[in-house]
Design a protein around this motif. Structure first.
Motif, PDB file in Angstrom:
ATOM      1  N   GLY A 111      33.994  44.602  53.301  1.00 13.38           N
ATOM      2  CA  GLY A 111      34.682  43.454  53.881  1.00 13.38           C
ATOM      3  C   GLY A 111      34.264  42.123  53.290  1.00 13.38           C
ATOM      4  O   GLY A 111      34.803  41.077  53.632  1.00 13.38           O
ATOM      5  N   GLY A 113      34.703  41.195  50.296  1.00 13.25           N
ATOM      6  CA  GLY A 113      35.689  40.746  49.302  1.00 13.25           C
ATOM      7  C   GLY A 113      35.453  41.357  47.928  1.00 13.25           C
ATOM      8  O   GLY A 113      35.902  40.841  46.910  1.00 13.25           O
ATOM      9  N   LYS A 114      34.773  42.493  47.900  1.00 12.67           N
ATOM     10  CA  LYS A 114      34.371  43.118  46.639  1.00 12.67           C
ATOM     11  C   LYS A 114      35.559  43.572  45.796  1.00 12.67           C
ATOM     12  O   LYS A 114      35.628  43.265  44.608  1.00 12.67           O
ATOM     13  N   THR A 115      36.472  44.303  46.430  1.00 15.04           N
ATOM     14  CA  THR A 115      37.614  44.829  45.676  1.00 15.04           C
ATOM     15  C   THR A 115      38.505  43.690  45.178  1.00 15.04           C
ATOM     16  O   THR A 115      38.914  43.662  44.017  1.00 15.04           O
ATOM     17  N   THR A 116      38.774  42.750  46.057  1.00 11.25           N
ATOM     18  CA  THR A 116      39.585  41.592  45.681  1.00 11.25           C
ATOM     19  C   THR A 116      38.935  40.855  44.511  1.00 11.25           C
ATOM     20  O   THR A 116      39.599  40.487  43.536  1.00 11.25           O
ATOM     21  N   GLN A 148      43.833  50.417  47.070  1.00 15.41           N
ATOM     22  CA  GLN A 148      43.905  48.944  47.060  1.00 15.41           C
ATOM     23  C   GLN A 148      43.636  48.412  45.648  1.00 15.41           C
ATOM     24  O   GLN A 148      44.343  47.541  45.156  1.00 15.41           O
ATOM     25  N   ARG A 250      35.244  33.488  50.416  1.00 17.57           N
ATOM     26  CA  ARG A 250      35.684  32.724  51.594  1.00 17.57           C
ATOM     27  C   ARG A 250      35.171  31.289  51.587  1.00 17.57           C
ATOM     28  O   ARG A 250      34.938  30.702  52.645  1.00 17.57           O
ATOM     29  N   ASP A 252      36.933  29.015  50.815  1.00 13.00           N
ATOM     30  CA  ASP A 252      38.101  28.228  51.216  1.00 13.00           C
ATOM     31  C   ASP A 252      38.030  27.959  52.719  1.00 13.00           C
ATOM     32  O   ASP A 252      38.773  27.154  53.249  1.00 13.00           O
ATOM     33  N   GLY A 275      34.973  32.460  45.634  1.00  8.88           N
ATOM     34  CA  GLY A 275      36.313  32.916  46.011  1.00  8.88           C
ATOM     35  C   GLY A 275      36.917  31.888  46.943  1.00  8.88           C
ATOM     36  O   GLY A 275      36.277  31.434  47.888  1.00  8.88           O
TER      37      GLY A 275
HETATM   38  P1  GDP Z   1      35.666  44.722  50.288  1.00  7.04           P
HETATM   39  O1  GDP Z   1      35.623  45.631  51.468  1.00  7.04           O
HETATM   40  O2  GDP Z   1      34.352  44.051  50.059  1.00  7.04           O
HETATM   41  O3  GDP Z   1      36.185  45.369  49.046  1.00  7.04           O
HETATM   42  O4  GDP Z   1      36.648  43.528  50.681  1.00  7.04           O
HETATM   43  P2  GDP Z   1      38.153  43.250  50.258  1.00  7.04           P
HETATM   44  O5  GDP Z   1      38.235  42.874  48.826  1.00  7.04           O
HETATM   45  O6  GDP Z   1      39.018  44.356  50.711  1.00  7.04           O
HETATM   46  O7  GDP Z   1      38.424  41.922  51.087  1.00  7.04           O
HETATM   47  C1  GDP Z   1      38.468  41.907  52.495  1.00  7.04           C
HETATM   48  C2  GDP Z   1      39.437  40.830  52.940  1.00  7.04           C
HETATM   49  O8  GDP Z   1      38.960  39.554  52.570  1.00  7.04           O
HETATM   50  C3  GDP Z   1      40.811  40.953  52.296  1.00  7.04           C
HETATM   51  O9  GDP Z   1      41.792  40.678  53.264  1.00  7.04           O
HETATM   52  C4  GDP Z   1      40.795  39.895  51.213  1.00  7.04           C
HETATM   53  O10 GDP Z   1      42.088  39.422  50.903  1.00  7.04           O
HETATM   54  C5  GDP Z   1      39.935  38.828  51.844  1.00  7.04           C
HETATM   55  N1  GDP Z   1      39.265  37.958  50.867  1.00  7.04           N
HETATM   56  C6  GDP Z   1      38.550  38.318  49.772  1.00  7.04           C
HETATM   57  N2  GDP Z   1      38.060  37.227  49.139  1.00  7.04           N
HETATM   58  C7  GDP Z   1      38.479  36.144  49.835  1.00  7.04           C
HETATM   59  C8  GDP Z   1      38.292  34.711  49.687  1.00  7.04           C
HETATM   60  O11 GDP Z   1      37.630  34.204  48.767  1.00  7.04           O
HETATM   61  N3  GDP Z   1      38.874  33.933  50.647  1.00  7.04           N
HETATM   62  C9  GDP Z   1      39.607  34.447  51.666  1.00  7.04           C
HETATM   63  N4  GDP Z   1      40.133  33.610  52.549  1.00  7.04           N
HETATM   64  N5  GDP Z   1      39.782  35.765  51.840  1.00  7.04           N
HETATM   65  C10 GDP Z   1      39.242  36.611  50.947  1.00  7.04           C
END
Ligand code: GDP
Length: 297
Positions: A111, A113-116, A148, A250, A252, A275
């Motif tokens: 959660g 933001g790793k994949t994103t 994803q 996050r 932002d 990010g």
């Molecule tokens: P993971 O579980 O670490 O791979 O996390 P995800 O990449 O799935 O990201 C989890 C949520 O956070 C998703 O809805 C992303 O779109 C959101 N997200 C990731 N990076 C950012 C960011 O820099 N800003 C915002 N606002 N949301 C983000």
């Protein structure tokens, strides 16, 4: 929401200058305000304490000699010291991607933001540096996470390793390495599984993958809004798998960016990117000046 530190300091110095020349005690009083501002910006207590001490040493002599606008002067010293602590070695946003295929290991909690971020960085390497990138998800526990990454890959025009069910994270990593070598890729990115919290199994898995591929970069992706937790996560990952840099997501949001300062002070690792949203373009190289401004308010 937060009181502006610059104004707050001016107020303090107005009161002080009426009583005469600035003394070490005067500076101390002002720095108490700085400390409160740092804590409000989510900087951890020991880091805030050390920071104030460093500023105090610099401010005392200066404030006494040049007391034209002492408030602003202290703000400038604080600002410069913030930038100094936040700055890492090397260019911000620079990644070691020579010796193709260069492996980049992405680690962090679920959660964060790793994949994103994996996809954002792949897009950036492709567009800014003309790199051929291959992405692979090692999240064998969450098929949705694998999909994803595939979806994001299609969106940004970056290849992903075909999903094969039943393989271990290590097997997938080796397959990615092979495919990257044979397919002539410049970089391959491994998006490791995240957990809700750090556990031995997760760390063991990441360690095995690290030992097998010897990543050029191991980037920790952490939610910048989680403040102190982000710092603890960074310490833990660094101790167990050794990180080469941090991406704060996050940013932002309306956090004050104090996690960045604590992160730098505690781990000593460079913050490579921030990010700034969910979109693939929402990634910027880390700029110390910007965070310093945000912490000062
Ligand atoms: P993971 O579980 O670490 O791979 O996390 P995800 O990449 O799935 O990201 C989890 C949520 O956070 C998703 O809805 C992303 O779109 C959101 N997200 C990731 N990076 C950012 C960011 O820099 N800003 C915002 N606002 N949301 C983000």
């Amino acid at each position: 929401m937060f009181e502006n530190l610059s104004e707050r300091l001016s107020g303090v110095f107005d009161r002080l200058t009426k009583q005469g020349a600035l003394s070490e005690d005067d500076v101390k009083t002002a720095l108490r305000e700085v400390r409160v501002a740092l804590l409000e910006a989510d900087v951890s207590l020991p880091v805030a304490r050390d920071f104030v001490k460093a500023v105090q040493e610099k401010a005392t002599g200066q404030a006494v000699t040049k007391s034209v606008t002492p408030g602003q002067q202290v703000v400038k010293i604080v600002h410069d010291e913030l930038v100094h602590v936040l700055e890492g070695e090397g260019e911000p946003g620079e990644l070691k991607v020579d010796n193709a295929p260069a492996p980049i290991l992405m680690v962090g909690l679920q959660g964060g933001g790793k994949t994103t971020t994996t996809a954002k960085i792949a897009k950036r390497l492709k567009e800014k540096q003309g790199k051929r990138v291959l992405m692979a998800s090692l999240d064998i526990y969450r098929p949705a996470a694998m999909q994803q990454l595939e979806v994001l890959g299609r969106q940004i025009g970056v290849d992903t390793l075909p999903i094969v069910e039943g393989q271990s994270a290590l097997q997938i990593a080796k397959r990615a390495q092979q495919q990257a070598t044979m397919g002539g890729y410049d970089v391959y990115m491994l998006d490791t599984a995240g957990r809700l919290q750090i556990d031995e199994k997760l760390m063991g898995e990441v360690e095995d993958v690290r030992n097998a591929v010897k990543p050029r970069e191991t980037l920790l992706v952490v939610d910048g809004l989680t403040g102190q937790v982000a710092v603890e996560v960074a310490e833990e990952f660094d101790a167990k798998v050794g990180i080469t840099g941090v991406v704060l997501t996050r940013m932002d949001g309306d956090g004050r960016g104090g996690a960045a300062l604590s992160m730098r002070a505690v781990t000593g690792k460079p913050i490579k990117f921030v990010g700034l949203g969910e979109k693939m373009e929402a990634l910027e190289e880390f700029r110390p000046e910007q965070i310093a401004g945000r912490i000062l308010g």
